[in-house]
Write an enzyme that holds these catalytic residues in place. Structure first.
Site, PDB file in Angstrom:
ATOM      1  N   GLU A   1      62.036  -8.390 -81.296  1.00 51.25           N
ATOM      2  CA  GLU A   1      60.785  -9.155 -81.248  1.00 51.25           C
ATOM      3  C   GLU A   1      59.549  -8.262 -81.195  1.00 51.25           C
ATOM      4  O   GLU A   1      58.485  -8.685 -81.649  1.00 51.25           O
ATOM      5  CB  GLU A   1      60.787 -10.176 -80.109  1.00 51.25           C
ATOM      6  CG  GLU A   1      60.648  -9.619 -78.718  1.00 51.25           C
ATOM      7  CD  GLU A   1      60.558 -10.712 -77.651  1.00 51.25           C
ATOM      8  OE1 GLU A   1      59.950 -11.752 -77.890  1.00 51.25           O
ATOM      9  OE2 GLU A   1      61.120 -10.488 -76.559  1.00 51.25           O
TER      10      GLU A   1
ATOM     11  N   LYS B   1      64.952  -8.171 -77.305  1.00 53.75           N
ATOM     12  CA  LYS B   1      63.758  -7.412 -76.919  1.00 53.75           C
ATOM     13  C   LYS B   1      63.361  -6.467 -78.036  1.00 53.75           C
ATOM     14  O   LYS B   1      62.205  -6.389 -78.419  1.00 53.75           O
ATOM     15  CB  LYS B   1      64.092  -6.630 -75.642  1.00 53.75           C
ATOM     16  CG  LYS B   1      63.089  -6.470 -74.591  1.00 53.75           C
ATOM     17  CD  LYS B   1      62.696  -7.615 -73.739  1.00 53.75           C
ATOM     18  CE  LYS B   1      62.498  -8.921 -74.375  1.00 53.75           C
ATOM     19  NZ  LYS B   1      62.561 -10.058 -73.515  1.00 53.75           N
TER      20      LYS B   1
ATOM     21  N   LYS C   1      53.606 -16.825 -76.504  1.00 57.41           N
ATOM     22  CA  LYS C   1      54.306 -16.751 -75.222  1.00 57.41           C
ATOM     23  C   LYS C   1      55.033 -18.057 -74.874  1.00 57.41           C
ATOM     24  O   LYS C   1      56.189 -18.028 -74.480  1.00 57.41           O
ATOM     25  CB  LYS C   1      53.290 -16.395 -74.131  1.00 57.41           C
ATOM     26  CG  LYS C   1      53.899 -16.200 -72.756  1.00 57.41           C
ATOM     27  CD  LYS C   1      54.679 -14.916 -72.692  1.00 57.41           C
ATOM     28  CE  LYS C   1      55.291 -14.691 -71.328  1.00 57.41           C
ATOM     29  NZ  LYS C   1      56.373 -13.677 -71.422  1.00 57.41           N
TER      30      LYS C   1
ATOM     31  N   TRP D   1      48.100 -20.711 -82.761  1.00 60.21           N
ATOM     32  CA  TRP D   1      49.400 -20.317 -83.310  1.00 60.21           C
ATOM     33  C   TRP D   1      49.722 -21.403 -84.322  1.00 60.21           C
ATOM     34  O   TRP D   1      49.981 -22.552 -83.953  1.00 60.21           O
ATOM     35  CB  TRP D   1      50.458 -20.263 -82.218  1.00 60.21           C
ATOM     36  CG  TRP D   1      51.762 -19.674 -82.683  1.00 60.21           C
ATOM     37  CD1 TRP D   1      52.107 -18.359 -82.726  1.00 60.21           C
ATOM     38  CD2 TRP D   1      52.904 -20.397 -83.186  1.00 60.21           C
ATOM     39  NE1 TRP D   1      53.380 -18.212 -83.228  1.00 60.21           N
ATOM     40  CE2 TRP D   1      53.894 -19.437 -83.515  1.00 60.21           C
ATOM     41  CE3 TRP D   1      53.185 -21.742 -83.391  1.00 60.21           C
ATOM     42  CZ2 TRP D   1      55.134 -19.788 -84.025  1.00 60.21           C
ATOM     43  CZ3 TRP D   1      54.425 -22.094 -83.915  1.00 60.21           C
ATOM     44  CH2 TRP D   1      55.388 -21.119 -84.218  1.00 60.21           C
TER      45      TRP D   1
ATOM     46  N   HIS E   1      86.080  -7.557 -86.560  1.00 60.32           N
ATOM     47  CA  HIS E   1      86.342  -8.794 -87.303  1.00 60.32           C
ATOM     48  C   HIS E   1      85.258  -9.041 -88.343  1.00 60.32           C
ATOM     49  O   HIS E   1      85.086 -10.171 -88.796  1.00 60.32           O
ATOM     50  CB  HIS E   1      86.479  -9.969 -86.337  1.00 60.32           C
ATOM     51  CG  HIS E   1      87.633  -9.793 -85.406  1.00 60.32           C
ATOM     52  ND1 HIS E   1      88.938 -10.000 -85.793  1.00 60.32           N
ATOM     53  CD2 HIS E   1      87.697  -9.352 -84.122  1.00 60.32           C
ATOM     54  CE1 HIS E   1      89.753  -9.723 -84.784  1.00 60.32           C
ATOM     55  NE2 HIS E   1      89.018  -9.315 -83.759  1.00 60.32           N
TER      56      HIS E   1
ATOM     57  N   ASN F   1      46.161 -28.278 -78.655  1.00 64.98           N
ATOM     58  CA  ASN F   1      47.400 -27.517 -78.513  1.00 64.98           C
ATOM     59  C   ASN F   1      48.533 -28.519 -78.593  1.00 64.98           C
ATOM     60  O   ASN F   1      48.548 -29.479 -77.825  1.00 64.98           O
ATOM     61  CB  ASN F   1      47.410 -26.790 -77.159  1.00 64.98           C
ATOM     62  CG  ASN F   1      48.771 -26.218 -76.822  1.00 64.98           C
ATOM     63  OD1 ASN F   1      49.530 -25.841 -77.706  1.00 64.98           O
ATOM     64  ND2 ASN F   1      49.084 -26.137 -75.545  1.00 64.98           N
ATOM     65  N   GLY F   2      49.464 -28.323 -79.534  1.00 67.66           N
ATOM     66  CA  GLY F   2      50.592 -29.250 -79.658  1.00 67.66           C
ATOM     67  C   GLY F   2      50.761 -29.710 -81.087  1.00 67.66           C
ATOM     68  O   GLY F   2      50.250 -29.085 -82.018  1.00 67.66           O
TER      69      GLY F   2
ATOM     70  N   GLU G   1      70.156  -9.696 -74.623  1.00 70.63           N
ATOM     71  CA  GLU G   1      68.751  -9.543 -74.260  1.00 70.63           C
ATOM     72  C   GLU G   1      68.169  -8.248 -74.829  1.00 70.63           C
ATOM     73  O   GLU G   1      67.028  -8.221 -75.295  1.00 70.63           O
ATOM     74  CB  GLU G   1      68.604  -9.605 -72.728  1.00 70.63           C
ATOM     75  CG  GLU G   1      67.211  -9.409 -72.195  1.00 70.63           C
ATOM     76  CD  GLU G   1      66.174 -10.397 -72.720  1.00 70.63           C
ATOM     77  OE1 GLU G   1      66.528 -11.362 -73.412  1.00 70.63           O
ATOM     78  OE2 GLU G   1      64.984 -10.181 -72.456  1.00 70.63           O
TER      79      GLU G   1
ATOM     80  N   ARG H   1      49.102 -16.903 -76.043  1.00 68.67           N
ATOM     81  CA  ARG H   1      49.684 -18.187 -76.451  1.00 68.67           C
ATOM     82  C   ARG H   1      49.632 -18.392 -77.968  1.00 68.67           C
ATOM     83  O   ARG H   1      50.179 -19.356 -78.497  1.00 68.67           O
ATOM     84  CB  ARG H   1      48.959 -19.341 -75.764  1.00 68.67           C
ATOM     85  CG  ARG H   1      48.983 -19.262 -74.248  1.00 68.67           C
ATOM     86  CD  ARG H   1      48.197 -20.401 -73.653  1.00 68.67           C
ATOM     87  NE  ARG H   1      48.779 -21.660 -74.019  1.00 68.67           N
ATOM     88  CZ  ARG H   1      49.751 -22.276 -73.371  1.00 68.67           C
ATOM     89  NH1 ARG H   1      50.246 -21.724 -72.283  1.00 68.67           N
ATOM     90  NH2 ARG H   1      50.219 -23.431 -73.781  1.00 68.67           N
TER      91      ARG H   1
ATOM     92  N   CYS I   1      49.121 -21.967 -78.843  1.00 76.19           N
ATOM     93  CA  CYS I   1      47.678 -22.225 -78.858  1.00 76.19           C
ATOM     94  C   CYS I   1      47.158 -22.242 -77.420  1.00 76.19           C
ATOM     95  O   CYS I   1      47.809 -22.741 -76.508  1.00 76.19           O
ATOM     96  CB  CYS I   1      47.273 -23.535 -79.500  1.00 76.19           C
ATOM     97  SG  CYS I   1      47.746 -23.661 -81.220  1.00 76.19           S
TER      98      CYS I   1
HETATM   99  O1  M6R Z   1      58.886 -19.821 -70.907  1.00 76.02           O
HETATM  100  P1  M6R Z   1      60.344 -19.798 -71.214  1.00 76.02           P
HETATM  101  O2  M6R Z   1      61.123 -18.963 -70.301  1.00 76.02           O
HETATM  102  O3  M6R Z   1      60.914 -21.203 -71.329  1.00 76.02           O
HETATM  103  O4  M6R Z   1      60.441 -19.173 -72.660  1.00 76.02           O
HETATM  104  C1  M6R Z   1      61.660 -19.090 -73.330  1.00 76.02           C
HETATM  105  C2  M6R Z   1      61.576 -18.142 -74.497  1.00 76.02           C
HETATM  106  O5  M6R Z   1      60.614 -18.573 -75.415  1.00 76.02           O
HETATM  107  C3  M6R Z   1      61.221 -16.718 -74.060  1.00 76.02           C
HETATM  108  O6  M6R Z   1      62.125 -16.251 -73.113  1.00 76.02           O
HETATM  109  C4  M6R Z   1      61.210 -15.766 -75.264  1.00 76.02           C
HETATM  110  O7  M6R Z   1      62.474 -15.664 -75.807  1.00 76.02           O
HETATM  111  C5  M6R Z   1      60.689 -14.398 -74.819  1.00 76.02           C
HETATM  112  N1  M6R Z   1      59.386 -14.201 -75.340  1.00 76.02           N
HETATM  113  C6  M6R Z   1      61.493 -13.264 -75.282  1.00 76.02           C
HETATM  114  O8  M6R Z   1      61.005 -12.072 -74.770  1.00 76.02           O
END
Ligand code: M6R
Length: 605
Positions: free
Chosen positions: A485, A482, A600, A75, A501, A99-100, A478, A27, A2
């Site tokens: 997502e 990527k 984010k 969100w 396995h 937000n929260g 990673e 956000r 949010c």
């Molecule tokens: O702000 P942060 O680095 O703590 O965020 C951690 C994860 O939420 C963040 O890296 C998330 O996995 C990415 N959006 C992936 O691309």
């Protein structure tokens, strides 16, 4: 999660709020809304399901001049994505955005007998109704009674209908930054919404109340005394938070990586060696520890996995990486000889913050690697090594990952020097190798068209597998994250030797396998695993060094990266994996920067 913004001043508030919400949209983007004082001095609310663009259309009908209002992009946490659940929420004289999460909203509902009155399913409406019940015409006094009743994380912006032109804001854990400028007072979840108006800002201190008028911004402690928070200055400008001609923030941020790397590394080099004296990080923390615990989430955690794979064999001390959301509940072995390395781009991820607090409570020294200056994780850590990536807007993390790695590599080098595991000469060679990755990354960025073409066979597939051994396995994690997502292709990473396995049962004709084989020491082992999947019909995209001997027909496609020392191949590989995900999302016609269900900063548990 949010984004919230509040503005009061001489400018056209509608534009300030809507433009700010567009900046904050990363956000959360399920629904959006604004509330404002109209010319009739009454509070008006407009809200809608969908993105800020839809709210903008809804606001097109507002003809009057508005000078005070609040805005929210959501969100969803409590309650589905509906117009009723969208913010702002109103109760009597209170209009609120949040937000929260208010964790005790059930209890508050019962205590204040709200059950019959609630229109939405949100914890925020409960909070608004509680505040309205407490409200006696004095916003500051009422907020002082309100705040101790709340459990959870929150940042609020509030309008009281009998105080036109004023905005009140408060926070606990969830981020909030504020600025008073010659163009009025502004508060928002993060700096991207503030920088068009000012570079000077304050992080709203936790449990303090902000009163904003067009002429002044004042902060009050729990006793109602005015306090003066520290004024900080941001070192990037509006351009950094704009696309600047790129079709997506993600592509722009991929391109920014070489500069972000330079900005993070170069100011910390003295005679070719890492030097953290300007960061106030003493060598003692590296000398004294007997174990390292790395905690982070998502991409940041993957950076930690890479660091671990280098650290433990080099430093000869135990290094464990934990997902922050698990660390909190696994009763971790942490003591005063533990160095906790906490990694976070935003510095606001709630699980990472909780892991940091737990580590401190158990006696560890906490060194954080953070991108956002003044963020909660940065402020609560014993020591901070800031990465200098500038704002990262795309939900998929790219440049933040590279600079987190760069910072971690510098920590590794410094620590190895301090602990006598590297000579100065070795240290200089290590840092020189780290600098060499920058042109290697540039060269991969230049080859983006080639990568776009090879992604085509992936986009209509439901699954993809990423495999590698040792460091290559850490990089694969990673790559899979990527891809999934932003392209919604199910992707998973496996240690290549582990495939047989179980997972190899999933490899059938044309199933995509991205195989990373950049570690000379175990190259032939990984290649054997590639042969195994190829023999079962996989469509193999192999990533190998320029000079690696790859047999004809082993892979369907082979992407060559520059010949770097094994430890450093992650940097060009990161670019390749980011571009694979980017083009897969693009070719599928998806929303690259704002993938579904994500936000984010994950500021709720
Ligand atoms: O702000 P942060 O680095 O703590 O965020 C951690 C994860 O939420 C963040 O890296 C998330 O996995 C990415 N959006 C992936 O691309």
């Amino acid at each position: 999660m949010c984004g919230i913004i509040g503005y009061t001043g001489p400018l056209a508030a509608k534009n300030v709020l809507l433009n700010g919400l567009s900046q904050l949209e990363y956000r959360g983007y399920d629904s959006a809304g604004i509330a404002f004082f109209g010319a009739d001095q009454k509070v008006h609310v407009l809200k809608t399901v969908g993105k800020v663009a839809r709210l903008r259309d809804l606001c097109a009908g507002i003809q009057e001049e508005i000078h005070c209002g609040i805005g929210h992009t959501r969100w969803a946490t409590h309650g589905g994505v509906t117009a009723e659940n969208a913010h702002p929420h109103q109760a009597g004289r209170v209009t609120m955005i949040h937000n929260g999460i208010i964790e005790n909203y059930h209890q508050l509902t019962a205590d204040f007998e709200l059950e019959e009155k609630l229109i939405s399913q949100t914890d925020t409406e409960v909070a608004a109704r509680v505040l309205d019940a407490l409200y006696d015409g004095d916003p500051l006094a009422s907020l002082r009674r309100f705040q101790p009743l709340l459990k959870g994380s929150y940042s609020f912006c509030i309008l009281f209908s009998d105080h036109p032109g004023e905005i009140y804001a408060l926070r606990n854990v969830s981020p909030l930054v504020a600025a008073y400028t010659h163009s009025g007072s502004i508060v928002a979840s993060d700096l991207t919404a503030l920088i068009p108006y000012t570079k000077k800002y304050v992080v709203v201190p936790e449990d303090r109340v902000v009163k904003m008028t067009p002429y002044r911004m004042a902060f009050y402690d729990e006793n109602g005394h005015e306090i003066q928070p520290e004024i900080l200055e941001v070192n990037w400008d509006t351009d950094a938070a704009m696309k600047n001609g790129f079709p997506h923030f993600m592509l722009k941020e991929i391109h920014e990586q070489p500069d972000a790397m330079k900005n993070t590394i170069l100011p910390r080099l003295t005679r070719g060696l890492p030097d953290f004296s300007e960061d106030g990080i003493p060598d003692q923390i590296f000398a004294d520890c007997s174990q390292i615990r790395i905690v982070a989430c998502g991409t940041a955690m993957h950076a930690g996995m890479v660091a671990r794979a280098i650290m433990e064999p080099l430093l000869r001390i135990p290094v464990l990486v934990s997902v922050a959301s698990e660390f909190r509940y696994e009763d971790p072995l942490v003591d005063s000889r533990t160095l906790a390395i906490v990694i976070s781009q935003s510095g606001e991820t709630i699980d990472t913050l909780a892991a940091l607090r737990l580590s401190k409570k158990l006696g560890a020294s906490v060194l954080s690697v953070v991108n956002v200056k003044g963020s909660t994780i940065a402020r609560e850590s014993d020591y901070v090594l800031y990465t200098h990536a500038g704002p990262e807007i795309a939900v998929a993390s790219t440049k933040a990952y590279s600079v987190q790695l760069a910072a971690l590599y510098m920590i590794i080098c410094r620590m190895a020097l301090v602990r006598g595991k590297m000579t100065e000469q070795d240290g200089c060679a290590f840092m020189s190798d780290l600098l060499d990755v920058i042109p290697a990354m540039e060269s991969m960025i230049q080859r983006k068209e080639e990568i776009r073409q090879l992604v085509r066979p992936l986009v209509d597939k439901p699954d993809a597998f990423f495999i590698g051994r040792n460091l290559d396995y850490a990089f694969s994690l990673e790559g899979a994250l990527k891809l999934k997502e932003i392209s919604y292709i199910h992707a998973d990473a496996y240690a290549a030797g582990e495939l047989k396995h179980g997972t190899i049962a999933l490899i059938a004709d044309q199933v995509p396998v991205v195989a990373l084989a950049t570690q000379d020491r175990i190259f032939s082992k990984t290649i054997s695993n590639v042969r195994e999947v190829k023999a079962r019909g996989a469509y193999v995209i192999l990533i190998a060094k320029e000079s690696a001997a790859v047999d004809e027909g082993l892979a369907d496609v082979c992407i060559r990266i520059p010949d770097l020392h094994d430890r450093f191949t992650v940097f060009p590989i990161a670019v390749v994996l980011q571009l694979i995900a980017y083009y897969a999302s693009l070719l599928k016609g998806l929303d690259v920067d704002q993938p579904r269900n994500l936000a984010k900063s994950v500021t709720v548990e």
